[in-house]
Design a protein around this motif. Structure first.
Motif, PDB file in Angstrom:
ATOM      1  N   SER A 152      -3.265  69.510 -32.587  1.00  0.00           N
ATOM      2  CA  SER A 152      -4.268  70.553 -32.808  1.00  0.00           C
ATOM      3  C   SER A 152      -5.289  70.526 -31.672  1.00  0.00           C
ATOM      4  O   SER A 152      -5.406  69.539 -30.938  1.00  0.00           O
ATOM      5  CB  SER A 152      -4.955  70.361 -34.158  1.00  0.00           C
ATOM      6  OG  SER A 152      -5.718  69.178 -34.158  1.00  0.00           O
ATOM      7  N   ARG A 162      -8.542  70.295 -31.631  1.00  0.00           N
ATOM      8  CA  ARG A 162      -9.510  69.220 -31.810  1.00  0.00           C
ATOM      9  C   ARG A 162      -8.998  68.305 -32.920  1.00  0.00           C
ATOM     10  O   ARG A 162      -9.356  68.486 -34.073  1.00  0.00           O
ATOM     11  CB  ARG A 162     -10.877  69.774 -32.160  1.00  0.00           C
ATOM     12  CG  ARG A 162     -11.363  70.761 -31.091  1.00  0.00           C
ATOM     13  CD  ARG A 162     -12.792  71.050 -31.212  1.00  0.00           C
ATOM     14  NE  ARG A 162     -13.433  70.168 -30.239  1.00  0.00           N
ATOM     15  CZ  ARG A 162     -14.693  69.833 -30.280  1.00  0.00           C
ATOM     16  NH1 ARG A 162     -15.460  70.250 -31.237  1.00  0.00           N
ATOM     17  NH2 ARG A 162     -15.210  69.061 -29.352  1.00  0.00           N
ATOM     18  N   SER A 170      -6.267  60.819 -35.680  1.00  0.00           N
ATOM     19  CA  SER A 170      -5.095  61.602 -35.279  1.00  0.00           C
ATOM     20  C   SER A 170      -5.197  62.024 -33.819  1.00  0.00           C
ATOM     21  O   SER A 170      -4.384  62.803 -33.346  1.00  0.00           O
ATOM     22  CB  SER A 170      -4.969  62.857 -36.148  1.00  0.00           C
ATOM     23  OG  SER A 170      -4.708  62.506 -37.479  1.00  0.00           O
ATOM     24  N   ASN A 171      -6.198  61.524 -33.122  1.00  0.00           N
ATOM     25  CA  ASN A 171      -6.461  61.958 -31.754  1.00  0.00           C
ATOM     26  C   ASN A 171      -5.786  61.100 -30.697  1.00  0.00           C
ATOM     27  O   ASN A 171      -5.841  61.423 -29.517  1.00  0.00           O
ATOM     28  CB  ASN A 171      -7.968  61.981 -31.497  1.00  0.00           C
ATOM     29  CG  ASN A 171      -8.583  60.605 -31.650  1.00  0.00           C
ATOM     30  OD1 ASN A 171      -8.117  59.807 -32.449  1.00  0.00           O
ATOM     31  ND2 ASN A 171      -9.625  60.338 -30.893  1.00  0.00           N
ATOM     32  N   PRO A 182      -8.499  65.483 -35.644  1.00  0.00           N
ATOM     33  CA  PRO A 182      -9.471  64.701 -36.400  1.00  0.00           C
ATOM     34  C   PRO A 182      -9.405  63.222 -36.016  1.00  0.00           C
ATOM     35  O   PRO A 182      -8.387  62.768 -35.485  1.00  0.00           O
ATOM     36  CB  PRO A 182      -9.043  64.920 -37.855  1.00  0.00           C
ATOM     37  CG  PRO A 182      -7.615  65.306 -37.785  1.00  0.00           C
ATOM     38  CD  PRO A 182      -7.426  66.003 -36.475  1.00  0.00           C
ATOM     39  N   PRO A 183     -10.472  62.471 -36.277  1.00  0.00           N
ATOM     40  CA  PRO A 183     -10.448  61.031 -35.997  1.00  0.00           C
ATOM     41  C   PRO A 183      -9.251  60.370 -36.690  1.00  0.00           C
ATOM     42  O   PRO A 183      -8.927  60.697 -37.830  1.00  0.00           O
ATOM     43  CB  PRO A 183     -11.767  60.528 -36.593  1.00  0.00           C
ATOM     44  CG  PRO A 183     -12.652  61.727 -36.591  1.00  0.00           C
ATOM     45  CD  PRO A 183     -11.750  62.906 -36.828  1.00  0.00           C
ATOM     46  N   LYS A 209      -1.346  67.623 -36.620  1.00  0.00           N
ATOM     47  CA  LYS A 209      -2.750  67.210 -36.477  1.00  0.00           C
ATOM     48  C   LYS A 209      -3.015  66.695 -35.063  1.00  0.00           C
ATOM     49  O   LYS A 209      -4.020  67.038 -34.452  1.00  0.00           O
ATOM     50  CB  LYS A 209      -3.106  66.117 -37.494  1.00  0.00           C
ATOM     51  CG  LYS A 209      -3.313  66.619 -38.885  1.00  0.00           C
ATOM     52  CD  LYS A 209      -3.950  65.531 -39.727  1.00  0.00           C
ATOM     53  CE  LYS A 209      -2.987  65.062 -40.770  1.00  0.00           C
ATOM     54  NZ  LYS A 209      -3.530  63.977 -41.602  1.00  0.00           N
TER      55      LYS A 209
END
Length: 122
Positions: free
Chosen positions: A73, A75, A80-81, A77-78, A70
Motif C-alpha cells: 500500500s 503508506r 507491515s512497512n 501501517p506499522p 498491506k
C-alpha cells in the motif's frame, strides 16, 4: 502487479548498482500464487508466474495476499512497512538459503517496495 517488478527495478540505476554482486533466483508467494524471480547482477531477468512444479530457488518468501497488499500500500501501517517487520510478526515466512537474503537485504527491501502504490494511482 508483480509483473511490473522487472521494469521498476531495472529502471532504477541505483538499485541495480546496489545489487551488482547479486545473482540468484527466489520464490515469492502471494497467497496461493507463486512467482519465480531470477536476478542477474542486480537486474531482474524474469518474473515467472506459477504454478511452478519444481522451482530452483535459493530461498522463498511466503505471505498471505492480505499481508502483501498491506506491504504494497502507499503508506503501509506499522508492522507491515518492512520485510523484517513482517517476519517478526510471523506473517512472512522466509525459507531456504537465508544467507543470500540477509547479505542483500537492502536490495530485496527496496526491490519489493518498488511495487508500492504511488500518488494518484493509489
Amino acid at each position: 502487479m508483480i509483473e511490473t517488478l522487472q521494469a521498476r527495478v531495472n529502471g532504477d540505476a541505483g538499485l541495480v548498482r546496489r545489487g551488482r554482486y547479486l545473482t540468484t533466483s527466489f520464490l515469492l508467494e502471494v497467497g496461493q500464487t507463486a512467482f519465480l524471480i531470477s536476478i542477474y547482477q542486480g537486474r531482474i531477468m524474469s518474473v515467472t508466474q506459477g504454478p511452478i512444479v519444481m522451482p530452483s530457488a535459493a530461498f522463498a518468501l511466503r505471505a498471505s495476499e492480505a499481508e502483501w497488499k498491506k506491504f504494497w500500500s502507499q503508506r503501509p501501517p506499522p508492522g507491515s512497512n518492512d520485510l523484517l517487520a513482517l517476519i517478526k510478526r510471523r506473517v512472512l515466512q522466509a525459507e531456504g538459503d537465508l544467507w543470500v537474503f540477509m547479505a542483500h537485504l537492502r536490495y530485496f527491501k527496496e526491490a519489493l517496495a518498488k511495487l508500492r502504490a504511488t500518488g494518484a494511482a493509489a
